[in-house]
Write an enzyme that holds these catalytic residues in place. Sequence first.
Site, PDB file in Angstrom:
ATOM      1  N   ASN A   3       1.562  11.094   0.615  1.00 53.55           N
ATOM      2  CA  ASN A   3       1.964  10.534   1.901  1.00 53.55           C
ATOM      3  C   ASN A   3       2.152   9.033   1.696  1.00 53.55           C
ATOM      4  O   ASN A   3       1.174   8.291   1.607  1.00 53.55           O
ATOM      5  CB  ASN A   3       0.871  10.817   2.942  1.00 53.55           C
ATOM      6  CG  ASN A   3       1.145  10.145   4.280  1.00 53.55           C
ATOM      7  OD1 ASN A   3       2.229   9.593   4.500  1.00 53.55           O
ATOM      8  ND2 ASN A   3       0.169  10.174   5.164  1.00 53.55           N
ATOM      9  N   TRP A   4       3.395   8.616   1.603  1.00 52.71           N
ATOM     10  CA  TRP A   4       3.673   7.203   1.282  1.00 52.71           C
ATOM     11  C   TRP A   4       3.396   6.286   2.471  1.00 52.71           C
ATOM     12  O   TRP A   4       3.378   5.079   2.323  1.00 52.71           O
ATOM     13  CB  TRP A   4       5.130   7.042   0.829  1.00 52.71           C
ATOM     14  CG  TRP A   4       5.468   7.762  -0.439  1.00 52.71           C
ATOM     15  CD1 TRP A   4       4.684   8.645  -1.134  1.00 52.71           C
ATOM     16  CD2 TRP A   4       6.691   7.666  -1.184  1.00 52.71           C
ATOM     17  NE1 TRP A   4       5.348   9.098  -2.257  1.00 52.71           N
ATOM     18  CE2 TRP A   4       6.582   8.513  -2.300  1.00 52.71           C
ATOM     19  CE3 TRP A   4       7.886   6.948  -0.996  1.00 52.71           C
ATOM     20  CZ2 TRP A   4       7.602   8.662  -3.239  1.00 52.71           C
ATOM     21  CZ3 TRP A   4       8.907   7.094  -1.924  1.00 52.71           C
ATOM     22  CH2 TRP A   4       8.767   7.941  -3.036  1.00 52.71           C
ATOM     23  N   LYS A   5       3.227   6.853   3.646  1.00 51.79           N
ATOM     24  CA  LYS A   5       3.021   6.059   4.875  1.00 51.79           C
ATOM     25  C   LYS A   5       4.146   5.019   4.999  1.00 51.79           C
ATOM     26  O   LYS A   5       5.264   5.275   4.551  1.00 51.79           O
ATOM     27  CB  LYS A   5       1.618   5.440   4.885  1.00 51.79           C
ATOM     28  CG  LYS A   5       0.530   6.522   4.663  1.00 51.79           C
ATOM     29  CD  LYS A   5      -0.864   6.041   4.911  1.00 51.79           C
ATOM     30  CE  LYS A   5      -1.843   7.184   4.680  1.00 51.79           C
ATOM     31  NZ  LYS A   5      -3.239   6.811   4.916  1.00 51.79           N
TER      32      LYS A   5
ATOM     33  N   HIS B 157      -1.533  13.535  11.630  1.00 53.62           N
ATOM     34  CA  HIS B 157      -2.281  12.584  10.818  1.00 53.62           C
ATOM     35  C   HIS B 157      -3.143  11.721  11.738  1.00 53.62           C
ATOM     36  O   HIS B 157      -2.717  11.365  12.838  1.00 53.62           O
ATOM     37  CB  HIS B 157      -1.320  11.722   9.992  1.00 53.62           C
ATOM     38  CG  HIS B 157      -2.042  10.952   8.930  1.00 53.62           C
ATOM     39  ND1 HIS B 157      -2.750   9.817   9.211  1.00 53.62           N
ATOM     40  CD2 HIS B 157      -2.184  11.187   7.607  1.00 53.62           C
ATOM     41  CE1 HIS B 157      -3.306   9.374   8.088  1.00 53.62           C
ATOM     42  NE2 HIS B 157      -2.978  10.183   7.098  1.00 53.62           N
TER      43      HIS B 157
ATOM     44  N   GLU C  82      -3.755   8.697  11.757  1.00 48.74           N
ATOM     45  CA  GLU C  82      -3.110   7.438  12.177  1.00 48.74           C
ATOM     46  C   GLU C  82      -2.177   7.680  13.362  1.00 48.74           C
ATOM     47  O   GLU C  82      -2.070   6.856  14.268  1.00 48.74           O
ATOM     48  CB  GLU C  82      -2.362   6.828  10.974  1.00 48.74           C
ATOM     49  CG  GLU C  82      -3.348   6.264   9.958  1.00 48.74           C
ATOM     50  CD  GLU C  82      -2.867   6.298   8.516  1.00 48.74           C
ATOM     51  OE1 GLU C  82      -1.652   6.439   8.281  1.00 48.74           O
ATOM     52  OE2 GLU C  82      -3.737   6.187   7.622  1.00 48.74           O
TER      53      GLU C  82
ATOM     54  N   GLU D  25      -8.778  15.648   6.516  1.00 45.57           N
ATOM     55  CA  GLU D  25      -8.880  14.241   6.144  1.00 45.57           C
ATOM     56  C   GLU D  25      -9.943  13.553   7.005  1.00 45.57           C
ATOM     57  O   GLU D  25      -9.660  13.147   8.141  1.00 45.57           O
ATOM     58  CB  GLU D  25      -7.544  13.526   6.361  1.00 45.57           C
ATOM     59  CG  GLU D  25      -6.395  14.076   5.536  1.00 45.57           C
ATOM     60  CD  GLU D  25      -5.289  13.039   5.356  1.00 45.57           C
ATOM     61  OE1 GLU D  25      -4.964  12.746   4.201  1.00 45.57           O
ATOM     62  OE2 GLU D  25      -4.772  12.520   6.364  1.00 45.57           O
TER      63      GLU D  25
ATOM     64  N   GLY E  76      -8.214   5.470   3.156  1.00 46.49           N
ATOM     65  CA  GLY E  76      -7.919   4.073   2.826  1.00 46.49           C
ATOM     66  C   GLY E  76      -9.146   3.190   2.704  1.00 46.49           C
ATOM     67  O   GLY E  76      -9.042   1.973   2.684  1.00 46.49           O
TER      68      GLY E  76
ATOM     69  N   SER F  43      -9.001   8.735   0.165  1.00 42.42           N
ATOM     70  CA  SER F  43      -9.403   8.016  -1.057  1.00 42.42           C
ATOM     71  C   SER F  43      -9.471   8.909  -2.294  1.00 42.42           C
ATOM     72  O   SER F  43     -10.327   8.726  -3.167  1.00 42.42           O
ATOM     73  CB  SER F  43     -10.728   7.286  -0.843  1.00 42.42           C
ATOM     74  OG  SER F  43     -10.584   6.321   0.193  1.00 42.42           O
TER      75      SER F  43
ATOM     76  N   GLY G 242      -2.773   9.222  -0.091  1.00 41.15           N
ATOM     77  CA  GLY G 242      -2.128   8.028   0.449  1.00 41.15           C
ATOM     78  C   GLY G 242      -1.882   7.011  -0.654  1.00 41.15           C
ATOM     79  O   GLY G 242      -0.968   7.143  -1.457  1.00 41.15           O
ATOM     80  N   GLY G 243      -2.721   5.987  -0.699  1.00 39.68           N
ATOM     81  CA  GLY G 243      -2.545   4.865  -1.631  1.00 39.68           C
ATOM     82  C   GLY G 243      -2.224   5.272  -3.063  1.00 39.68           C
ATOM     83  O   GLY G 243      -1.316   4.704  -3.688  1.00 39.68           O
TER      84      GLY G 243
END
Length: 253
Positions: free
Chosen positions: A9-11, A98, A100, A170, A176, A216, A237-238
């Site tokens: 997930n590149w966000k 998600h 977010e 999640e 993150g 993470s 993510g990251g």
Amino acid sequence: MRKNIVAGNWKMNTDLQEGLKLAKEINALVAKGLNDSNTGVVIAPPYTHLATINEHIDREKICLAAQNCAAEAKGAYTGEVSVQMLKAVGVRAVILGHSERRAYYGETSEILLKKVKLVIENGLKPIFCCGEVLAERESNIHFNVVKEQIESVLFTLSAEDYKRVIIAYEPVWAIGTGKTASAEQAQEMHAFIRQLIVGKFGAEAANNTTILYGGSCKASNAKEIFSKPDVDGGLIGGASLVAEEFLGIVNAF
Ligand code: 13P
């Protein structure tokens, strides 16, 4: 046997040039072959990159996903992107719910159900996210929170429609933050989710459901988390923004 999946997930990261470079790097690494032939690779770049990236990846080996979609099929909804539009540029899965989007854009179960239904009606797969915030875990209501998130959306689907669903657990406190859930915490929640599915759709449907862990997750901790019987991969993510690191997670299987 259910599939293992590692989804990036590149966000809201990378411009088109950077994103195309990343997609090409991931494509080249995937072309070298994966450790496990039962593992699927998914990437979810920003909307603006999808059509271009679709032309530069091996679609047999990489599934293109979107990070969201509109709750309506078409029409006067300024700024929204419909599932049909996504499908037309090669998208085959959509991340929905998600944390977010729930927290910053007020996405409720009601909205999410409309999106999940549109995604399924159009023949795509929803990657449905659930998970508790830290205060909920600390007050020991995390199982109830996840149960409610899943029941209010996924358990209103027909058994046939449900077959298309991928779930991602999640825990919000792990997203993150560099603070990943322990493999035991992930397994405990994944097993709980699978039991809920057994109760609603039966053992076969539960056994066929891919349940991803997100929060993470990195190449260095993926192996331990993925070794758990009810963890079928990750939503990353990251660590999905660096091709070698992402493939390190994919090859944790
Ligand atoms: P991080 O891997 O950056 O913690 O993000 C997880 C996530 O939210 C994936 O959807």
